[in-house]
Scaffold this motif. Structure first.
Motif, PDB file in Angstrom:
ATOM      1  N   ASP A 194       0.829  -1.201   0.000  1.00  7.41           N
ATOM      2  CA  ASP A 194       0.000   0.000   0.000  1.00  7.41           C
ATOM      3  C   ASP A 194       0.863   1.251   0.000  1.00  7.41           C
ATOM      4  O   ASP A 194       1.993   1.223   0.475  1.00  7.41           O
ATOM      5  CB  ASP A 194      -0.874   0.010   1.258  1.00  7.41           C
ATOM      6  CG  ASP A 194      -2.213  -0.620   0.989  1.00  7.41           C
ATOM      7  OD1 ASP A 194      -2.766  -0.341  -0.079  1.00  7.41           O
ATOM      8  OD2 ASP A 194      -2.686  -1.376   1.850  1.00  7.41           O
ATOM      9  N   VAL A 195       0.278   2.354  -0.472  1.00  5.91           N
ATOM     10  CA  VAL A 195       1.038   3.592  -0.605  1.00  5.91           C
ATOM     11  C   VAL A 195       1.799   3.968   0.657  1.00  5.91           C
ATOM     12  O   VAL A 195       2.989   4.286   0.618  1.00  5.91           O
ATOM     13  CB  VAL A 195       0.100   4.773  -0.961  1.00  5.91           C
ATOM     14  CG1 VAL A 195       0.895   5.934  -1.506  1.00  5.91           C
ATOM     15  CG2 VAL A 195      -0.944   4.349  -1.949  1.00  5.91           C
ATOM     16  N   SER A 196       1.117   3.941   1.809  1.00  9.72           N
ATOM     17  CA  SER A 196       1.777   4.434   3.022  1.00  9.72           C
ATOM     18  C   SER A 196       2.869   3.476   3.477  1.00  9.72           C
ATOM     19  O   SER A 196       3.875   3.887   4.040  1.00  9.72           O
ATOM     20  CB  SER A 196       0.751   4.656   4.129  1.00  9.72           C
ATOM     21  OG  SER A 196       0.300   3.430   4.627  1.00  9.72           O
ATOM     22  N   GLN A 198       4.523   1.494   1.357  1.00 11.86           N
ATOM     23  CA  GLN A 198       5.542   1.596   0.322  1.00 11.86           C
ATOM     24  C   GLN A 198       6.593   2.635   0.680  1.00 11.86           C
ATOM     25  O   GLN A 198       7.790   2.392   0.575  1.00 11.86           O
ATOM     26  CB  GLN A 198       4.835   1.974  -0.983  1.00 11.86           C
ATOM     27  CG  GLN A 198       5.752   2.238  -2.135  1.00 11.86           C
ATOM     28  CD  GLN A 198       4.957   2.528  -3.404  1.00 11.86           C
ATOM     29  OE1 GLN A 198       4.134   1.739  -3.818  1.00 11.86           O
ATOM     30  NE2 GLN A 198       5.190   3.660  -4.010  1.00 11.86           N
ATOM     31  N   SER A 199       6.141   3.796   1.173  1.00  9.75           N
ATOM     32  CA  SER A 199       7.122   4.838   1.493  1.00  9.75           C
ATOM     33  C   SER A 199       7.969   4.428   2.697  1.00  9.75           C
ATOM     34  O   SER A 199       9.148   4.764   2.769  1.00  9.75           O
ATOM     35  CB  SER A 199       6.430   6.177   1.732  1.00  9.75           C
ATOM     36  OG  SER A 199       5.442   6.054   2.706  1.00  9.75           O
ATOM     37  N   GLN A 200       7.389   3.670   3.631  1.00  2.00           N
ATOM     38  CA  GLN A 200       8.190   3.184   4.766  1.00  2.00           C
ATOM     39  C   GLN A 200       9.313   2.274   4.278  1.00  2.00           C
ATOM     40  O   GLN A 200      10.460   2.387   4.721  1.00  2.00           O
ATOM     41  CB  GLN A 200       7.316   2.397   5.754  1.00  2.00           C
ATOM     42  CG  GLN A 200       6.247   3.224   6.448  1.00  2.00           C
ATOM     43  CD  GLN A 200       5.281   2.365   7.260  1.00  2.00           C
ATOM     44  OE1 GLN A 200       5.420   1.151   7.319  1.00  2.00           O
ATOM     45  NE2 GLN A 200       4.299   2.987   7.882  1.00  2.00           N
ATOM     46  N   LEU A 202      10.607   2.076   1.194  1.00  4.24           N
ATOM     47  CA  LEU A 202      11.580   2.829   0.389  1.00  4.24           C
ATOM     48  C   LEU A 202      12.560   3.577   1.285  1.00  4.24           C
ATOM     49  O   LEU A 202      13.768   3.576   1.042  1.00  4.24           O
ATOM     50  CB  LEU A 202      10.860   3.831  -0.524  1.00  4.24           C
ATOM     51  CG  LEU A 202      10.146   3.243  -1.740  1.00  4.24           C
ATOM     52  CD1 LEU A 202       9.379   4.336  -2.462  1.00  4.24           C
ATOM     53  CD2 LEU A 202      11.129   2.568  -2.678  1.00  4.24           C
TER      54      LEU A 202
END
Lengths: 343, 326
Positions: A194-196, A198-200, A202
Motif C-alpha cells: 500500500d502507498v503508506s 511503500q514509502s516506509q 523505500l
C-alpha cells in the motif's frame, strides 16, 4: 563530486552483451522450434554504492535480467563480472562464496519466505549456510537484524504469515542484508504494498544504502518510485536496453520515443495539470516472434520501419553518460543525426 | 435533487466471522450525480471494495450482509430489492469492471459467447443480433480484428485485451452507472493509460456515471470529479477532486498525498510516512481510527467523530486531532 566517484570507480557489477534465450518447444516430440530472446545483448555496470533503476513493461525481460545476475539462469552469451570475477558460467559451488555479497529481494515476500519456518530460522539460515558464528552469536545477530529493519524483537519466534505485507517485506530485507552484501537485486520490492507502507519500505532501503554502502539494481514498473530511489535508470523494451542515463536526465530530457511514451503515461496526482499523453496502441509484441526491425518502431507504425528491418541498434552516447539506442524510428531527426556521427 | 443517480445513506455492511459480526463498512454516505465520476481511495482493508460490492449486492456469501442504511439508485432502494430484480439491474443498469479480468471471464467460453450473453439476458435479442451487437462492442473498445477475437478464448488474449473485453461486457447494455474496482491495477502504465482513456471516452459518449475504486492517487486526479477517502471502513474526507489535492483537511488524506513519491520529489530524500499500519477489523476502536493508528490516546478513541460538511461539498470526519481548526 559523488557522481564523479561513481563513474570512475571500478564497477561492482558489469554485464556485457548478455543474452538469455529460452527454448520454445513444440510439436509432438517437443522439439525446439524457436527461442524467446528474454534478454538480448544487454550491457551495463553498477558502481559501489550506486542504484541502477530498471524499468519497462511486463514481459520486457527485466526480471529475467535480475535473476540472471544472481545466476538463477545460465546466460547463453555474454559475460557477468562481479567484483572482478567472471561469474557468467561459474559452477554453483564456486559461486557460493560470492553469493554472500549478492542478495535478492522479491516482489511477493509471502511466496519467498518459507511459511513453515519461524522468522528466526529464516534469518539464521544465511549464517548457517555460510558457516558463520555460533548459536549464541547468531541469536544476537538475528535480534540486531530485526531491530534494524524496524520489527519488534518478539517477531523472531513468529511465522511469516502472521505479519502484514509490509512487515513481511521487512523480513525479506533483513534476510537480504544479513551477510552484509554489496549488491542487492530488488525485483519489484514495493509493488505489492500500500502507498503508506511503500514509502516506509523505500525509506528503509535508502537508509540501509547509506549505512552499508549498498548497491541496488532496482527493478520496478512504477516510474515515480524508480526515479526516487535511483542514481541512473535503464529503460528496457523487448529484451534490450533502449536508453540509459542519470535519473534526472532521463526524466527531464528523455530521448527515446519509448521512454517518452512511458513517462507520459504516468498519471500525475495534480488535477489541475492537463498532460498531453502519447497513447500507445496495443501491447508489447511477443518476444517469441519479435518484429524484424525496430521493435518500438513497429509498435508505433513508424514510416521508417521498413528501412530498419534486419538492423540492430547499439547504444550510443548522445550526451556525457546518456546512452540511447541509435534507432531512426525512435529518435528525433536531430538526435539521430547526433548519434549517427559518433559511430 | 433529480440529477442524483445514486445516493448511499449511512450504509453499514458487516461480515459474520468467528470473532463476531465485524463492520467492514461503517456508516458510509455519499452520492453520485449523473455523468459524474466519483473516486474511492484508501489502503487495502479500508472498505472500498466492500462498499462497491454492497451496491451491486455481490458480497461474499453467506458471511457478508448489509445491516443498515439505504442505497437509493434512481430513487429505488437497492437494499430492499429482491435478488431476481437485482440480477436485472446488475449488468443492465449497473455495469461492473473487476480488477482481475482473468477471474471475471469464463475460461471455457469463447469471447463472443460471453459477450452475447449480456444481450441475450438483458435485451431479449436473438442470437444473431446479440452476436452482431457484441462485435460492435469489441469495435467500440478498440480491439483489433474483432471478428477473429470473437472466437478466441480468454487465455489467448493479453492482460490489456482481456480488460478491454471486461469493459465491453460492462458497457454492453449501456448502463447508467459503472463500478470499476481497480480496473488498471494489474496493468502496465502504458496499457493503463489506454484503458483509462477508453473508459473516460466511452463514459462521456454514453453519458454514464462511474464509481472508480483505486489506490493510485494519480489515476484519481486524472479521471475523477469527486473523491471519497476511506479509512477503517469509514469516509474520512469527501470533496471535489481539486479540493482533495489542493486543500486536504484530514491528516490521513494529507499523509496519503505526501507519502507517495512524485516525479518532482528530490531524489533519494526520505519520504514522509504514515507510521504503523491499518488495524485489523476486529481491533478497530469506536472513535477515530486514524488516531488509533497514530497511537493517540484518550477520548478521541472512544467517541466517534462527526461526519460533517465544513464547506460546500467538502465533508470530513471531524476528529479534533486529525483535522486542524475544527
Amino acid at each position: 563530486m559523488r557522481r564523479r566517484n561513481l563513474t570512475t570507480m571500478q564497477p561492482l557489477l558489469s554485464v556485457n552483451q548478455l543474452k538469455i534465450h529460452f527454448p520454445v518447444l513444440g510439436g509432438v516430440f517437443k522439439k525446439r522450434i524457436g527461442s524467446v530472446k528474454a534478454v538480448d545483448d544487454v550491457s551495463f555496470s553498477i558502481a559501489p554504492g550506486e542504484t541502477l533503476g530498471l524499468v519497462g513493461e511486463s514481459g520486457c525481460g527485466k526480471s529475467t535480467l535480475g535473476k540472471a545476475i544472481v545466476r538463477l539462469y545460465e546466460p547463453n552469451a555474454g559475460s557477468i563480472h562481479f567484483q572482478g570475477h567472471d561469474i557468467s558460467h561459474a559452477s554453483q559451488s564456486s559461486i557460493r562464496p560470492l553469493r554472500r555479497d549478492m542478495q535478492m529481494i522479491f516482489q511477493d515476500p509471502s511466496e519467498s519466505l518459507n511459511a513453515r519456518h519461524s522468522v528466526r530460522s529464516i534469518l539464521e539460515e544465511p549464517f548457517i549456510i555460510h558457516g558463520i558464528g555460533n548459536k549464541e552469536e547468531r541469536r544476537i545477530w538475528v535480534n540486531q537484524l530485526l531491530d534494524r529493519v524496524g520489527l519488534p524483537a518478539n517477531s523472531a519466534d513468529k511465522y511469516s504469515f502472521e505479519f502484514s505485507g509490509g512487515q513481511r517485506q521487512r523480513i525479506g530485507i533483513a534476510r537480504a542484508i544479513a551477510l552484509k552484501p554489496k549488491l542487492i537485486i530488488c525485483d519489484e520490492p514495493v509493488s505489492a504494498l500500500d502507498v503508506s507502507v511503500q514509502s516506509q519500505v523505500l525509506n528503509l532501503l535508502l537508509e540501509l544504502q547509506q549505512e552499508m554502502g549498498l548497491s541496488y539494481l532496482f527493478i520496478a514498473h512504477d516510474l515515480a518510485v524508480v526515479k526516487h530511489i535511483s542514481d541512473r535508470v535503464a529503460v528496457m523494451y523487448l529484451g534490450k536496453i533502449v536508453e540509459l542515463a542519470d535519473a534526472d536526465a532521463i526524466y527531464q530530457k528523455p530521448r527515446h520515443a519509448y521512454t517518452k511514451a512511458l513517462l507520459s503515461a504516468i498519471p500525475e496526482p495534480k488535477p489541475s495539470v492537463k498532460k498531453t499523453r502519447i497513447l500507445l496502441e496495443g501491447d508489447v509484441p511477443s518476444p517469441i516472434n519479435p518484429p524484424a526491425g525496430s521493435a518500438f518502431g513497429h509498435r508505433i507504425n513508424h514510416p521508417l520501419y521498413e528501412q530498419t528491418i534486419g538492423q540492430t541498434f547499439p547504444l550510443r552516447e548522445i550526451e556525457p553518460n546518456h546512452f540511447v539506442a541509435a534507432d531512426p524510428c525512435c529518435l528525433s531527426t536531430e538526435d539521430y543525426a547526433k548519434v549517427s556521427q559518433t559511430v | 435533487m433529480s440529477d442524483i443517480l445514486l445516493d448511499v445513506r449511512k450504509l453499514i455492511t458487516a461480515f459474520d466471522t468467528d470473532s463476531g459480526l465485524l463492520r467492514a463498512v461503517d456508516q458510509v454516505s455519499f452520492s453520485v450525480k449523473k455523468r459524474q465520476t466519483v473516486g474511492i481511495v484508501g489502503e487495502s482493508g479500508c472498505g472500498k471494495s466492500v462498499t462497491a460490492m454492497s451496491i451491486v449486492r455481490l458480497l461474499p456469501q453467506p458471511s457478508g450482509k448489509i445491516l443498515e442504511g439505504e442505497i437509493l439508485f434512481k430513487g429505488n432502494d437497492l437494499t430492499k430489492v429482491d435478488s431476481k430484480d437485482m440480477r436485472r439491474i446488475r449488468g443492465n443498469e449497473i455495469g461492473v469492471i473487476f480488477q482481475e479480468p482473468m477471474t471475471a471471464l469464463n475460461p471455457s467460453h469463447r469471447i463472443g459467447k460471453q459477450l452475447s450473453e449480456c444481450f441475450l439476458l438483458h435485451k431479449n435479442m436473438s442470437k444473431k443480433e446479440a452476436w452482431q451487437a457484441s462485435l460492435e462492442m469489441l469495435h467500440l473498445v478498440r480491439i483489433p480484428a474483432p471478428e477473429i477475437r470473437m472466437s478466441d478464448y480468454p487465455h489467448q488474449l493479453s492482460g490489456g485485451m482481456r480488460q478491454r473485453i471486461v469493459i465491453a461486457m460492462a458497457l454492453a447494455c449501456r448502463p447508467d452507472l459503472i463500478i470499476a474496482d481497480e480496473p488498471t491495477t494489474a496493468l502496465d502504465v502504458t496499457v493503463q493509460a489506454q484503458i483509462l482513456d477508453l473508459i473516460k471516452h466511452q463514459q462521456e459518449e454514453l453519458g454514464m456515471s462511474m464509481i472508480l475504486i483505486t489506490h493510485d492517487l494519480g489515476v484519481i486526479a486524472e479521471t475523477c470529479d469527486e473523491v471519497v477517502v476511506m479509512y477503517g471502513g469509514r469516509i474520512v474526507e469527501r470533496a471535489p477532486v481539486k479540493t482533495i489535492f489542493e486543500n486536504p483537511r484530514h491528516a490521513y488524506t494529507k499523509g496519503l498525498l505526501h507519502s507517495m513519491p512524485h516525479l518532482d520529489t528530490p531524489r533519494k530524500s526520505m519520504l514522509p510516512v504514515i507510521p504503523g499500519m491499518v488495524a485489523s477489523l476486529n481491533q478497530f476502536v469506536h472513535g477515530c481510527r486514524f488516531c488509533q493508528r497514530m497511537k493517540r490516546e484518550g477520548s478521541v478513541l472512544r467517541e466517534r467523530p462527526l461526519y460533517k460538511e465544513i464547506s460546500p461539498n467538502h465533508w470530513v470526519e471531524a476528529c479534533p486531532q486529525c483535522v486542524e481548526g475544527i
